[in-house]
Enzyme design. Structure first.
Site, PDB file in Angstrom:
ATOM      1  N   GLU A  28      27.004 -29.369   0.759  1.00 15.37           N
ATOM      2  CA  GLU A  28      27.190 -29.359   2.209  1.00 15.37           C
ATOM      3  C   GLU A  28      27.646 -30.730   2.714  1.00 15.37           C
ATOM      4  OE1 GLU A  28      27.188 -26.534   3.248  1.00 15.37           O
ATOM      5  OE2 GLU A  28      25.642 -25.338   2.271  1.00 15.37           O
ATOM      6  N   ASP A  51       0.803  -1.221   0.000  1.00 16.82           N
ATOM      7  CA  ASP A  51       0.000   0.000   0.000  1.00 16.82           C
ATOM      8  C   ASP A  51       0.835   1.270   0.000  1.00 16.82           C
ATOM      9  OD1 ASP A  51       0.781  -0.542   2.649  1.00 16.82           O
ATOM     10  OD2 ASP A  51      -0.965   0.458   3.499  1.00 16.82           O
ATOM     11  N   HIS A 107       1.404   0.479  10.434  1.00 15.35           N
ATOM     12  CA  HIS A 107       1.771  -0.887  10.067  1.00 15.35           C
ATOM     13  C   HIS A 107       3.084  -0.908   9.277  1.00 15.35           C
ATOM     14  CE1 HIS A 107      -0.422   0.623   6.549  1.00 15.35           C
ATOM     15  NE2 HIS A 107       0.153  -0.330   5.841  1.00 15.35           N
ATOM     16  N   HIS A 108       3.768  -2.012   9.368  1.00 16.12           N
ATOM     17  CA  HIS A 108       5.079  -2.273   8.760  1.00 16.12           C
ATOM     18  C   HIS A 108       6.213  -1.502   9.438  1.00 16.12           C
ATOM     19  CE1 HIS A 108       2.840  -4.468   5.910  1.00 16.12           C
ATOM     20  NE2 HIS A 108       2.799  -3.625   4.899  1.00 16.12           N
ATOM     21  N   GLY A 165      27.151 -16.280  -2.647  1.00 21.79           N
ATOM     22  CA  GLY A 165      26.830 -17.690  -2.510  1.00 21.79           C
ATOM     23  C   GLY A 165      25.494 -17.982  -1.866  1.00 21.79           C
ATOM     24  N   GLY A 202      19.255 -33.629  -2.074  1.00 18.50           N
ATOM     25  CA  GLY A 202      19.606 -32.760  -0.952  1.00 18.50           C
ATOM     26  C   GLY A 202      20.805 -31.886  -1.213  1.00 18.50           C
ATOM     27  N   ASN A 229      20.028 -34.575  -6.680  1.00 11.92           N
ATOM     28  CA  ASN A 229      20.937 -35.469  -5.951  1.00 11.92           C
ATOM     29  C   ASN A 229      20.518 -35.612  -4.491  1.00 11.92           C
ATOM     30  OD1 ASN A 229      21.735 -32.872  -5.225  1.00 11.92           O
ATOM     31  ND2 ASN A 229      23.615 -32.949  -6.436  1.00 11.92           N
ATOM     32  N   ASP A 237      18.382 -29.506  -6.621  1.00 15.32           N
ATOM     33  CA  ASP A 237      17.058 -29.665  -6.012  1.00 15.32           C
ATOM     34  C   ASP A 237      16.957 -28.868  -4.718  1.00 15.32           C
ATOM     35  OD1 ASP A 237      18.964 -31.416  -4.957  1.00 15.32           O
ATOM     36  OD2 ASP A 237      17.512 -32.982  -4.497  1.00 15.32           O
ATOM     37  N   GLU A 255       9.587 -10.636  -2.336  1.00 16.89           N
ATOM     38  CA  GLU A 255      10.594  -9.588  -2.501  1.00 16.89           C
ATOM     39  C   GLU A 255      12.012 -10.144  -2.651  1.00 16.89           C
ATOM     40  OE1 GLU A 255       7.077  -7.708  -0.404  1.00 16.89           O
ATOM     41  OE2 GLU A 255       8.265  -9.548  -0.106  1.00 16.89           O
TER      42      GLU A 255
END
Length: 550
Positions: free
Chosen positions: A466, A28, A114-115, A406, A462, A460, A433, A51
């Site tokens: 990592e 708004d 608000h916000h 990254g 996951g 793969n 994925d 966003e």
């Protein structure tokens, strides 16, 4: 005659710096300004699912068009976008963020609106933005035109984001149109230019082995043609780092590969490091791109060109633009280049992999054959980006990666932005994925707008990158298993799409053969073993595991 407002002034300036679309989410506090955008003849509104995705999309757009703009609402909207803006700041991408804010009088009174945080301080988020923007401004009716010009000029000169806080009433305030174009060109000192030329000549005039290492900052400052001219003078050994792939024409004689310090393929680091002089143009050495800072250069052998300064054997010359420094080097190439050793012939290696299943080696070999001149390739951080390091790009192709910041999930909305910037080019997205689950909503925006990207989703099971660093069997590296090929239809009722799931090399090659000129969005789920890594990523993750473990 229609009133000319602050909003109109801002849109005029955005168009002037090459922006033709505004990404974002309505709220708004920005709706009245958004009406001006919708009515604008030359700037289109591109709504995004959230966003953060809008910030990523703007970043991808800016990497293809030179600049981008993002519109959010105050507080909740801008904070959702701040991660994307931080990535643009880290990697030198000029994204202009416009934040629709509460009315000026409400801010002066400290109303509990608000916000806001409810404490009457409306500058919390402006202060947060200060660390990830080259310039920020809280616009008022009195300062708006001058501050818009200052922020945009700084953003374009420094190739980093700029932030404009635009209250609803300020957007509608009447102002005069711009009187003159913005001056965004950086300047050099003639004294610094002469001194640089003399110092560089002293090194290059005595050299026999000279190499060129270019990186992403050379691309941000538009020096691709200048680098091509140098290489036409003499085909010395040349390489880029991963983030700079596409800055050099990789088909032009002299290109030896992607430089990754100790992680480089055979012969690359030797060609670039074992020299009398190495020219570094727009280079930033980061941990993931150098296998843990394993680059090996003596200061005495380096000529280093950065956007606003250059150094020769450690002596700094400033202010000196990259363009002016390259112009001086071109003269020296013409004078001394014939004495320098040519690059060794480096044929593209064809890895042998006889397995039926799709390994990392087999996938990237197929991808090498799939690429066409002019493609825009996006590879998400992880197995995709480090596999892409081994590609030899065809002429005019561009690789978009984000290895410094990254932020996984970046590339899917960035591909949406890139395709918006370059609708006639083939956009190829290679993502994992795990990455895709973070930002998959923007698939709906691609379909809504009739885009035709080719999406290779590497499944793969996951977070393989990592797993390679730590916790190979820990469940925190597992993710929910999705029905990927059903998603294009789920995300848009009326969009056109096609999907495949491939598990064997022959299937992958058959699908690729159909996609030389895709006529709709295409998603290919590529099933891979979860412990399979590209060779460069294996080296890098070993270094990261050691560094993170102290």
């Amino acid at each position: 005659m229609q009133r000319f407002t602050v909003g109109d002034y801002l849109l005029t300036r955005l168009q002037e710096i090459g922006i033709g679309h505004l990404f974002g989410v309505p709220g708004d506090y920005n709706l009245q300004f958004l009406d001006r955008v919708i009515a604008h003849q030359d700037i289109g509104w591109v709504g995004c699912a959230n966003e953060l995705n809008a910030a990523y999309a703007a970043d991808g757009y800016a990497r293809c068009r030179g600049a981008a703009a993002l519109l959010t609402t105050f507080g909740v909207g801008e904070l959702s976008a701040i991660n994307g803006i931080a990535g643009s700041f880290a990697e030198y991408v000029p994204v202009i963020q416009v934040v629709g804010a509460p009315a000026s009088e409400a801010q002066k009174r400290g109303d509990c609106v608000h916000h806001s945080l409810g404490d009457g301080d409306f500058r919390h988020f402006l202060r947060m933005a200060g660390d990830v923007n080259a310039a920020t401004a809280q616009l008022s009716a009195g300062n708006a035109t001058a501050e818009i010009d200052r922020v945009l000029t700084t953003a374009m000169r420094e190739k980093r984001p700029g932030y404009l806080m635009l209250a609803v009433d300020v957007a509608e305030a009447e102002v005069a149109p711009p009187a003159a174009p913005l001056d965004v060109a950086p300047i050099s000192s003639e004294q610094a230019r002469r001194a640089f030329r003399a110092a560089a000549e002293q090194l290059l005039g005595q050299a026999r082995r000279v190499a060129l290492l270019a990186d992403f900052l050379a691309g941000r400052w538009g020096q691709q043609e200048a680098l091509a001219r140098l290489r036409q003078r003499r085909a010395i050994p040349c390489a880029t780092l991963l983030m700079g792939k596409g800055v050099l024409d990789e088909q032009q004689p002299g290109y030896v590969g992607t430089y990754a310090a100790a992680g480089s393929e055979s012969g690359v680091s030797e060609a670039i490091e074992h020299t009398d002089v190495t020219l570094c143009v727009g280079v930033r050495f980061t941990d993931t791109l150098t296998a843990g800072f394993t680059q090996n250069f003596a200061t005495s052998q380096l000529i280093d060109l950065q956007p606003f300064a250059a150094s020769v054997a450690g002596e700094r010359f400033a202010p000196l633009t990259m363009a002016d420094a390259l112009s001086e080097l071109e003269t020296l190439f013409a004078r001394y280049g014939e004495r320098w050793a040519l690059a060794p012939h480096a044929p593209l290696a064809e890895a042998v992999d006889e397995a039926a299943y799709i390994s990392q080696t087999a996938f990237w070999r197929a991808m090498q054959h799939f690429l066409q001149p002019g493609d825009i390739i996006l590879a998400d951080q992880g197995t995709a980006a480090f596999g892409a390091a081994a590609l030899r790009l065809p002429p005019g192709a561009q690789l978009l990666v984000q290895p410094l910041w990254g932020s996984i999930g970046y590339t899917l909305p960035a591909a949406f932005g890139a395709q918006t910037a370059a609708p006639a080019q083939r956009v190829i997205l290679i993502t994992g994925d795990g990455s895709a689950q973070l930002t998959i909503q923007e698939l709906g925006s691609m379909l809504r707008d009739g885009q035709r990207p080719v999406i290779f989703l590497l499944n793969n099971e996951g977070y393989t990158v990592e797993r390679a660093i730590h916790g190979a069997t820990q469940r925190y590296n597992d993710i929910a298993q999705w029905n990927w090929t059903a998603l294009p239809q789920a995300f848009c009722l009326h969009g056109q799409a096609q999907s495949w799931r491939v598990t064997e090399c022959v299937q992958l090659e058959e699908v690729m053969a159909r996609l030389q000129a895709p006529d709709c969005l295409t998603l290919i789920e590529v099933a891979m073993h979860k412990d399979d890594l590209p060779p460069l990523l294996r080296k890098v993750t070993a270094c990261l595991a050691q560094r993170n473990g102290g």
